[in-house]
Design an enzyme around this catalytic site. Structure first.
Site, PDB file in Angstrom:
ATOM      1  N   ASP A 163      -2.473  10.271   3.594  1.00  0.00           N
ATOM      2  CA  ASP A 163      -3.871   9.871   3.763  1.00  0.00           C
ATOM      3  C   ASP A 163      -4.603  10.905   4.610  1.00  0.00           C
ATOM      4  O   ASP A 163      -4.553  10.871   5.844  1.00  0.00           O
ATOM      5  CB  ASP A 163      -3.950   8.488   4.420  1.00  0.00           C
ATOM      6  CG  ASP A 163      -5.394   8.001   4.564  1.00  0.00           C
ATOM      7  OD1 ASP A 163      -6.299   8.642   3.970  1.00  0.00           O
ATOM      8  OD2 ASP A 163      -5.608   6.987   5.260  1.00  0.00           O
TER       9      ASP A 163
ATOM     10  N   ASP B 257       1.641   6.343   5.479  1.00  0.00           N
ATOM     11  CA  ASP B 257       0.671   5.403   4.915  1.00  0.00           C
ATOM     12  C   ASP B 257       1.178   4.715   3.641  1.00  0.00           C
ATOM     13  O   ASP B 257       0.445   3.972   2.992  1.00  0.00           O
ATOM     14  CB  ASP B 257      -0.655   6.127   4.653  1.00  0.00           C
ATOM     15  CG  ASP B 257      -1.862   5.223   4.847  1.00  0.00           C
ATOM     16  OD1 ASP B 257      -1.714   4.161   5.462  1.00  0.00           O
ATOM     17  OD2 ASP B 257      -2.950   5.595   4.358  1.00  0.00           O
TER      18      ASP B 257
ATOM     19  N   LYS C 111     -10.130  12.923   7.861  1.00  0.00           N
ATOM     20  CA  LYS C 111      -9.677  12.572   9.201  1.00  0.00           C
ATOM     21  C   LYS C 111      -9.628  13.831  10.065  1.00  0.00           C
ATOM     22  O   LYS C 111      -9.403  14.924   9.554  1.00  0.00           O
ATOM     23  CB  LYS C 111      -8.250  11.993   9.140  1.00  0.00           C
ATOM     24  CG  LYS C 111      -8.136  10.588   8.578  1.00  0.00           C
ATOM     25  CD  LYS C 111      -6.682  10.124   8.636  1.00  0.00           C
ATOM     26  CE  LYS C 111      -6.496   8.778   7.956  1.00  0.00           C
ATOM     27  NZ  LYS C 111      -7.180   7.680   8.653  1.00  0.00           N
TER      28      LYS C 111
ATOM     29  N   ARG D  94      -7.525  -0.384   0.847  1.00  0.00           N
ATOM     30  CA  ARG D  94      -8.056  -1.612   0.243  1.00  0.00           C
ATOM     31  C   ARG D  94      -8.449  -1.397  -1.219  1.00  0.00           C
ATOM     32  O   ARG D  94      -8.456  -2.343  -2.002  1.00  0.00           O
ATOM     33  CB  ARG D  94      -9.245  -2.119   1.090  1.00  0.00           C
ATOM     34  CG  ARG D  94     -10.379  -1.136   1.208  1.00  0.00           C
ATOM     35  CD  ARG D  94     -11.331  -1.467   2.360  1.00  0.00           C
ATOM     36  NE  ARG D  94     -10.770  -1.099   3.659  1.00  0.00           N
ATOM     37  CZ  ARG D  94     -11.372  -1.321   4.820  1.00  0.00           C
ATOM     38  NH1 ARG D  94     -12.549  -1.927   4.868  1.00  0.00           N
ATOM     39  NH2 ARG D  94     -10.810  -0.938   5.943  1.00  0.00           N
TER      40      ARG D  94
ATOM     41  N   GLU E 167      -9.313   3.728   1.960  1.00  0.00           N
ATOM     42  CA  GLU E 167      -8.755   3.838   0.609  1.00  0.00           C
ATOM     43  C   GLU E 167      -7.687   2.793   0.308  1.00  0.00           C
ATOM     44  O   GLU E 167      -7.481   2.432  -0.851  1.00  0.00           O
ATOM     45  CB  GLU E 167      -8.195   5.249   0.381  1.00  0.00           C
ATOM     46  CG  GLU E 167      -6.762   5.489   0.884  1.00  0.00           C
ATOM     47  CD  GLU E 167      -6.580   5.312   2.384  1.00  0.00           C
ATOM     48  OE1 GLU E 167      -7.574   5.440   3.127  1.00  0.00           O
ATOM     49  OE2 GLU E 167      -5.446   5.030   2.831  1.00  0.00           O
TER      50      GLU E 167
ATOM     51  N   ASP F 235     -12.041   7.153   3.465  1.00  0.00           N
ATOM     52  CA  ASP F 235     -10.863   6.908   4.299  1.00  0.00           C
ATOM     53  C   ASP F 235     -10.480   5.423   4.330  1.00  0.00           C
ATOM     54  O   ASP F 235      -9.424   5.057   4.830  1.00  0.00           O
ATOM     55  CB  ASP F 235     -11.123   7.435   5.722  1.00  0.00           C
ATOM     56  CG  ASP F 235      -9.838   7.620   6.518  1.00  0.00           C
ATOM     57  OD1 ASP F 235      -8.755   7.570   5.903  1.00  0.00           O
ATOM     58  OD2 ASP F 235      -9.934   7.821   7.740  1.00  0.00           O
TER      59      ASP F 235
ATOM     60  N   LYS G  24       0.851  -1.192   0.000  1.00  0.00           N
ATOM     61  CA  LYS G  24       0.000   0.000   0.000  1.00  0.00           C
ATOM     62  C   LYS G  24       0.881   1.234   0.000  1.00  0.00           C
ATOM     63  O   LYS G  24       1.710   1.409   0.891  1.00  0.00           O
ATOM     64  CB  LYS G  24      -0.910  -0.008   1.235  1.00  0.00           C
ATOM     65  CG  LYS G  24      -1.671   1.317   1.465  1.00  0.00           C
ATOM     66  CD  LYS G  24      -2.595   1.262   2.675  1.00  0.00           C
ATOM     67  CE  LYS G  24      -3.192   2.620   2.999  1.00  0.00           C
ATOM     68  NZ  LYS G  24      -4.093   2.600   4.173  1.00  0.00           N
TER      69      LYS G  24
HETATM   70  N1  BES Z   1      -4.195   4.565   6.827  1.00  0.00           N
HETATM   71  C1  BES Z   1      -5.351   4.307   7.622  1.00  0.00           C
HETATM   72  C2  BES Z   1      -5.085   3.296   8.744  1.00  0.00           C
HETATM   73  C3  BES Z   1      -4.139   3.769   9.807  1.00  0.00           C
HETATM   74  C4  BES Z   1      -4.616   4.415  10.931  1.00  0.00           C
HETATM   75  C5  BES Z   1      -2.791   3.504   9.725  1.00  0.00           C
HETATM   76  C6  BES Z   1      -3.755   4.842  11.914  1.00  0.00           C
HETATM   77  C7  BES Z   1      -1.916   3.915  10.716  1.00  0.00           C
HETATM   78  C8  BES Z   1      -2.398   4.582  11.818  1.00  0.00           C
HETATM   79  C9  BES Z   1      -6.471   3.754   6.744  1.00  0.00           C
HETATM   80  O1  BES Z   1      -6.508   4.219   5.451  1.00  0.00           O
HETATM   81  C10 BES Z   1      -7.771   4.151   7.371  1.00  0.00           C
HETATM   82  O2  BES Z   1      -8.041   5.307   7.432  1.00  0.00           O
HETATM   83  N2  BES Z   1      -8.539   3.145   7.816  1.00  0.00           N
HETATM   84  C11 BES Z   1      -9.789   3.382   8.432  1.00  0.00           C
HETATM   85  C12 BES Z   1     -10.767   2.402   7.845  1.00  0.00           C
HETATM   86  C13 BES Z   1     -12.192   2.653   8.243  1.00  0.00           C
HETATM   87  C14 BES Z   1     -12.687   3.926   7.606  1.00  0.00           C
HETATM   88  C15 BES Z   1     -13.012   1.477   7.816  1.00  0.00           C
HETATM   89  C16 BES Z   1      -9.633   3.154   9.926  1.00  0.00           C
HETATM   90  O3  BES Z   1      -8.896   2.252  10.323  1.00  0.00           O
HETATM   91  O4  BES Z   1     -10.204   3.926  10.693  1.00  0.00           O
HETATM   92 ZN    ZN Z   2      -4.710   4.793   4.664  1.00  0.00          ZN
HETATM   93 MN    MN Z   3      -7.554   6.034   5.234  1.00  0.00          MN
END
Ligand code: BES
Ligand code: ZN
Ligand code: MN
Length: 502
Positions: free
Chosen positions: A269, A287, A276, A350, A348, A346, A264
């Site tokens: 992000d 990210d 966020k 996947r 993204e 968010d 990824k």
């Molecule tokens: N890049 C984030 C996940 C992340 C969070 C990595 C904190 C490192 C530290 C990812 O893209 C994300 O935002 N995931 C969301 C998914 C949700 C919207 C289903 C999450 O984990 O909140």
């Molecule tokens: Zn992310």
């Molecule tokens: Mn995200």
């Protein structure tokens, strides 16, 4: 990059500025001990332990003790590190951590010696690697306004009786290749997002494998449109910094197995329109830690000349909110034709991985491994030091855990419960990009599984927490980027190649 060499303990003319010495903790009382296997003489050992006792009478496991001028040791500073093990319990990881804690603590001294218990190839290589990883500093973005913070060591000299042993020298050479690549991944992750867009990440991938037996291909936005990579394009469409799909192919003459690595690569992000909160964005340059890990691991594998074919994809985009950004409710078509309803922009990672996983499958690899800072839920489940591994194949999942343990990285097996899959059902598309929030790491894994062909063993590594250390440095792990998963990926490929030889 810190360079590593080997020398005898009594080699003349080393001119070391400091020496890191690993101590064990006594079996009964935890008091520091200095095993004979360090190679130091009886007198030197006694003088050093006496000095430790004077400076830090209560020293125990985990302590780093700085002692100026120990008689019999030819450096003005000795850094004694007390390991959390007695001499019988010592593992390479104890040595790696102690050597790294030592070099981590050093400022403004260039030439550093390392004396650790043990003289086998694995022991000496672990000491060398830990020292190199602990010596890492990220200084490219310091200006001239304030006094520069401390510099890290420039050269590491591991002092060992077995410095001439061919197997020891080879193990150290290999450990240095890997630690250099871990540091490459750290540099990429630490680089600010304004200096590392998808385009720059692609250039860095090409640079990483320059001169190696690796072919490169970069798909830019036009090529991604032509190829119908709808996931990567949708995530990237909100940014003026257009997306890229990086492909690296290593094809050695003798190849036992073909592994696809998929990373990824979200260079920043913001969450997109599902924005966020500010605090959650502070570290989101990290990210692309999965992309950095697969790129660096590929370079390491090629430098080591491992007899395994590796095809690597890094799916790179910047996730930004704008008038051109994708909206919650949009439906996109991923590479290969499967449609996704994007309910949360968010989620993204996947989406870009979906394209890359399907593309990776076209190369007909024996195994696919993806690496991603995918979910906050990973951190809730396992914290910041333990990564998760999920798989459609229990043996592969256990193999990843075992390989990781061998190189001192912590991965823990996590399930992909089919019961959660219906939560990803979409009322209008083939799948939605969010499902059950409870077990969010697992639903993310289940989403990815939809893009893996039945019968292809696949493992998914969620490194969201461990990729970036927001706390103080510890052992050989600095603040900021850690380079996690590079060592595991190299070892997984090494072990797979070995098992296919047998
Ligand atoms: N890049 C984030 C996940 C992340 C969070 C990595 C904190 C490192 C530290 C990812 O893209 C994300 O935002 N995931 C969301 C998914 C949700 C919207 C289903 C999450 O984990 O909140
Ligand atoms: Zn992310
Ligand atoms: Mn995200």
């Amino acid at each position: 990059m810190t360079s590593v060499r080997l020398a005898a303990l009594d080699a003349p003319g080393l001119a070391l500025d400091a020496v890191v010495v690993g101590l064990t903790a006594g079996k009964r009382d935890g008091k520091p001990e200095l095993p004979a296997s360090s190679g130091l003489g009886v007198g030197e050992r006694k003088r050093l332990l006496d000095a430790v006792g004077k400076v830090a009478p209560k020293a125990r496991a985990g302590d780093v003790i700085k002692i100026p001028g120990v008689p019999g040791i030819d450096a003005s500073l000795v850094i004694a590190v007390v390991m959390g093990a007695d001499v019988d319990e010592l593992t390479p990881e104890h040595l790696r951590r102690a050597a790294g804690a030592g070099t981590m603590s050093i400022s403004d001294l260039d030439r550093v010696g390392v004396i650790m218990p043990g003289s086998t190839p694995a022991d000496v290589a672990a000491a060398a690697q830990g020292a190199a990883l602990g010596a890492y500093r990220f200084e490219s973005f310091r200006g001239t306004g304030t006094p520069r913070p401390s510099r890290g060591p420039k050269t590491i000299t591991v002092l060992t009786e077995s410095h001439r042993d061919r197997h020891v020298r080879e193990a150290v050479r290999q450990a240095e290749i890997v630690s250099d690549e871990v540091c490459r991944a750290r540099d990429l992750v630490n680089t600010p997002p304004s200096a590392l867009h998808p385009k720059e990440l692609a250039a860095a991938a090409i640079e990483a494998v320059a001169g190696l037996d690796v072919t490169t291909q970069i798909l830019d936005e036009r090529a991604l449109k032509r190829g119908k990579f709808g996931g990567i394009l949708a995530v990237g469409q909100g940014s003026v910094n257009t997306p890229r799909l990086i492909r690296l192919a290593y094809r050695p003459a003798r190849s036992k197995v073909h592994v696809a690595l998929v990373g990824k690569g979200i260079t920043f992000d913001s969450g997109g329109l599902s924005l966020k909160p500010p605090g959650a964005m502070e570290t989101m340059k990290m990210d692309m830690g999965g992309a950095a890990a697969v790129i660096a691991a590929t370079a390491a594998i090629a430098k080591l000349g491992l007899p395994a074919s590796v095809t690597t994809y890094a799916a790179c985009a910047e996730n930004m909110p704008s008038g051109t950004a994708q909206r919650p409710g949009d439906v996109l078509t991923t590479y290969g034709g499967r449609t996704v309803e994007v309910l949360n922009t968010d989620a993204e990672g996947r989406l870009v991985l979906a394209d890359a996983l399907v593309r990776a499958g076209e190369d007909a690899p024996d195994i696919i491994i993806d690496v991603a800072t995918l979910t906050g839920a990973q951190i809730v489940a396992l914290g910041t030091r333990i990564s998760a591994v999920m798989s459609n194949d229990d043996d592969l999942r256990d193999d990843v855990v075992r390989s990781a343990t061998m190189v001192g990285e912590q991965f823990w097996p996590m399930p992909l419960p089919v019961e959660l899959r219906p939560s990803l059902d979409s009322s209008i598309a083939d799948i939605a990009n969010i499902g059950d929030r409870m077990g969010g790491m697992l639903t993310a894994g289940l989403f990815l599984q939809d893009f893996i062909a039945e019968g292809t063993p696949w493992a998914h590594l969620d490194i969201a927490g461990p990729a970036y250390n927001e706390s103080d440095p510890h052992d050989y792990t600095p603040k900021g980027a850690t380079g996690v998963a590079v060592r595991t990926l190299v070892q997984v490929v090494r072990d797979l190649a070995d098992s296919h030889t047998a």
